[in-house]
Design an enzyme around this catalytic site. Structure first.
Site, PDB file in Angstrom:
ATOM      1  N   HIS A 110      31.502  41.978  32.282  1.00 56.37           N
ATOM      2  CA  HIS A 110      31.963  42.779  33.419  1.00 56.37           C
ATOM      3  C   HIS A 110      31.419  44.213  33.435  1.00 56.37           C
ATOM      4  O   HIS A 110      32.128  45.159  33.776  1.00 56.37           O
ATOM      5  CB  HIS A 110      33.491  42.803  33.458  1.00 56.37           C
ATOM      6  CG  HIS A 110      34.110  41.546  34.006  1.00 56.37           C
ATOM      7  ND1 HIS A 110      33.407  40.634  34.753  1.00 56.37           N
ATOM      8  CD2 HIS A 110      35.382  41.067  33.918  1.00 56.37           C
ATOM      9  CE1 HIS A 110      34.219  39.643  35.112  1.00 56.37           C
ATOM     10  NE2 HIS A 110      35.412  39.862  34.613  1.00 56.37           N
ATOM     11  N   HIS A 184      38.089  41.883  41.792  1.00 57.95           N
ATOM     12  CA  HIS A 184      38.839  41.060  40.835  1.00 57.95           C
ATOM     13  C   HIS A 184      40.329  40.981  41.202  1.00 57.95           C
ATOM     14  O   HIS A 184      41.185  40.956  40.315  1.00 57.95           O
ATOM     15  CB  HIS A 184      38.669  41.641  39.427  1.00 57.95           C
ATOM     16  CG  HIS A 184      38.697  40.644  38.321  1.00 57.95           C
ATOM     17  ND1 HIS A 184      39.851  40.066  37.869  1.00 57.95           N
ATOM     18  CD2 HIS A 184      37.699  40.109  37.566  1.00 57.95           C
ATOM     19  CE1 HIS A 184      39.594  39.251  36.869  1.00 57.95           C
ATOM     20  NE2 HIS A 184      38.281  39.253  36.670  1.00 57.95           N
ATOM     21  N   TYR A 186      43.918  39.488  42.124  1.00 65.25           N
ATOM     22  CA  TYR A 186      44.696  38.283  41.844  1.00 65.25           C
ATOM     23  C   TYR A 186      45.688  38.061  42.983  1.00 65.25           C
ATOM     24  O   TYR A 186      46.313  39.008  43.468  1.00 65.25           O
ATOM     25  CB  TYR A 186      45.500  38.447  40.551  1.00 65.25           C
ATOM     26  CG  TYR A 186      44.694  38.545  39.287  1.00 65.25           C
ATOM     27  CD1 TYR A 186      44.616  37.471  38.403  1.00 65.25           C
ATOM     28  CD2 TYR A 186      44.040  39.728  38.929  1.00 65.25           C
ATOM     29  CE1 TYR A 186      43.910  37.566  37.208  1.00 65.25           C
ATOM     30  CE2 TYR A 186      43.326  39.834  37.743  1.00 65.25           C
ATOM     31  CZ  TYR A 186      43.275  38.748  36.893  1.00 65.25           C
ATOM     32  OH  TYR A 186      42.570  38.848  35.713  1.00 65.25           O
ATOM     33  N   ASP A 245      38.932  29.257  34.205  1.00 68.85           N
ATOM     34  CA  ASP A 245      38.025  30.402  34.070  1.00 68.85           C
ATOM     35  C   ASP A 245      36.633  29.808  34.251  1.00 68.85           C
ATOM     36  O   ASP A 245      35.873  29.638  33.302  1.00 68.85           O
ATOM     37  CB  ASP A 245      38.177  31.087  32.720  1.00 68.85           C
ATOM     38  CG  ASP A 245      37.529  32.464  32.684  1.00 68.85           C
ATOM     39  OD1 ASP A 245      36.826  32.797  33.669  1.00 68.85           O
ATOM     40  OD2 ASP A 245      37.723  33.194  31.704  1.00 68.85           O
ATOM     41  N   GLU A 307      36.563  35.411  42.166  1.00 68.91           N
ATOM     42  CA  GLU A 307      35.510  36.397  41.964  1.00 68.91           C
ATOM     43  C   GLU A 307      34.224  35.907  42.635  1.00 68.91           C
ATOM     44  O   GLU A 307      33.403  35.242  42.007  1.00 68.91           O
ATOM     45  CB  GLU A 307      35.280  36.629  40.473  1.00 68.91           C
ATOM     46  CG  GLU A 307      36.515  37.055  39.703  1.00 68.91           C
ATOM     47  CD  GLU A 307      36.320  36.921  38.207  1.00 68.91           C
ATOM     48  OE1 GLU A 307      35.334  37.491  37.679  1.00 68.91           O
ATOM     49  OE2 GLU A 307      37.136  36.217  37.563  1.00 68.91           O
TER      50      GLU A 307
END
Length: 344
Positions: A110, A184, A186, A245, A307
């Site tokens: 990142h 990013h 949520y 993920d 993402e």
């Protein structure tokens, strides 16, 4: 221009004030963005019953963001870069124009410890009207976090009268570099775990990864697996995987990603010009401080993150879409998040 009352102080970071910009449309939906990390902090809207909800999962205050960064980074709502996702430490990287990147256990994640998520961005422009918006800018110096080129970045957050949140990135560099930006945020659209949300992902394949979640360069077909969301279904099947993920290779169609909560009636449809979405849905989120909703720290699978981006580790894989931004060219990333109400 937006009046000063739409900008409030939210905290302080390294001696600089952090501001929160609030954008409100004609149906009283409010989008909140922080200058720290160009962060999507909140989206407050009414559900099918008229109940007010904030569907963006994250800390309640800036102290919570700071404590989270030190304890376990979840990158809540942050702009991620210069490179979203993982880059593996390989000989080709070390001998090429990314020779200065920092790696931890062979992985650069990142954009580094002090990537774009951990910077104060400048308010470049504020606009009101039918589609209120804010443009934030950041100048990333040559070799910052090991990336070549002086990079000029702008991100435009806008809110339409129809509850469409658009995030648009543009960037230029004075020398060839690599670039892969994302947001990013949520999401939790309902009352409980997102495992009860319906989800659709128009992707027929995912990237195969190793034990460090580094792409191998191969692809896995999703049909018949727990990763198959080509048709809308409950997210409960992710319990077989212990969460997600995973990088999904998106079909280039409209509304590639969909999320729906029957409890609230809120439906989210995401459309992007990016080739992939890394979808992150952890079993638990270990909040370092008080979240905006205490339930998020108590339940399993409290949130899901989409993402939208280029493939992770693309600099190491010539068969992946190129992540190179050449000198004089303009990087463009556009993603829209469309929120609608379904009454049934």
């Amino acid at each position: 221009m937006i009046a000063a009352e739409h900008i409030s102080e939210f905290g302080e970071f390294n001696g600089e004030k952090v501001h929160c910009i609030s954008l409100k449309n004609k149906v009283d939906t409010v989008l909140r963005v922080l200058t720290w990390g160009a962060t999507w902090h909140a989206l407050e809207l009414n559900d099918k019953n008229g109940t007010r909800r904030d569907v963006i999962v994250g800390p309640k205050n800036f102290k919570g963001y700071q404590q989270q960064t030190k304890k376990q980074a979840y990158f809540f709502g942050n702009t991620i870069g210069r490179y979203a996702g993982r880059i593996a430490e390989r000989k080709e990287i070390r001998n090429g124009n990314l020779a200065s990147l920092e790696f931890e256990n062979g992985v650069h994640l990142h954009g580094g410890l002090n990537g774009l998520h951990n910077k104060i961005w400048e308010i470049v422009e504020l606009n009101s009207g039918e589609e209120p918006s804010v443009i934030l800018g950041f100048e990333s110096a040559n070799l910052e976090e090991g990336y070549p080129g002086n990079l000029s970045i702008k991100v435009n957050f806008s809110l339409s009268a129809q509850n469409r949140v658009s995030i648009s990135y543009t960037a230029t560099s004075d020398s060839d570099t690599v670039l892969n930006l994302t947001n990013h945020a949520y999401f939790n659209l309902g009352d409980n775990s997102v495992e009860h949300h319906a989800c659709q992902i128009t992707a027929k394949k995912i990237l195969e990864t190793d034990e460090k979640l580094i792409p191998t360069g191969n692809f896995i077909l999703t049909a018949g697996t727990a990763y198959d969301f080509y048709k809308s279904k409950e997210l409960s099947q992710i319990k077989q995987l212990g969460g997600l993920d995973t990088c999904f290779v998106l079909d280039q169609v409209s509304s590639q990603l969909k999320l729906f909560s029957k409890a609230s009636g809120i439906k989210l449809e995401i459309e992007t010009n990016q080739p992939a979405a890394v979808i992150f849905a952890p079993k638990h989120i270990a909040f370092a401080s008080e979240p905006k909703n205490h339930l998020w720290s108590e339940i399993e699978y409290p949130a899901i993150c989409f993402e939208t981006q280029n493939f992770p580790d693309a600099p190491n894989h010539p068969n992946f879409p190129s992540s190179i931004l050449k000198k004089g060219e303009t990087y463009r990333h556009e993603t829209s998040f469309n929120f609608n109400l379904i009454q049934k």
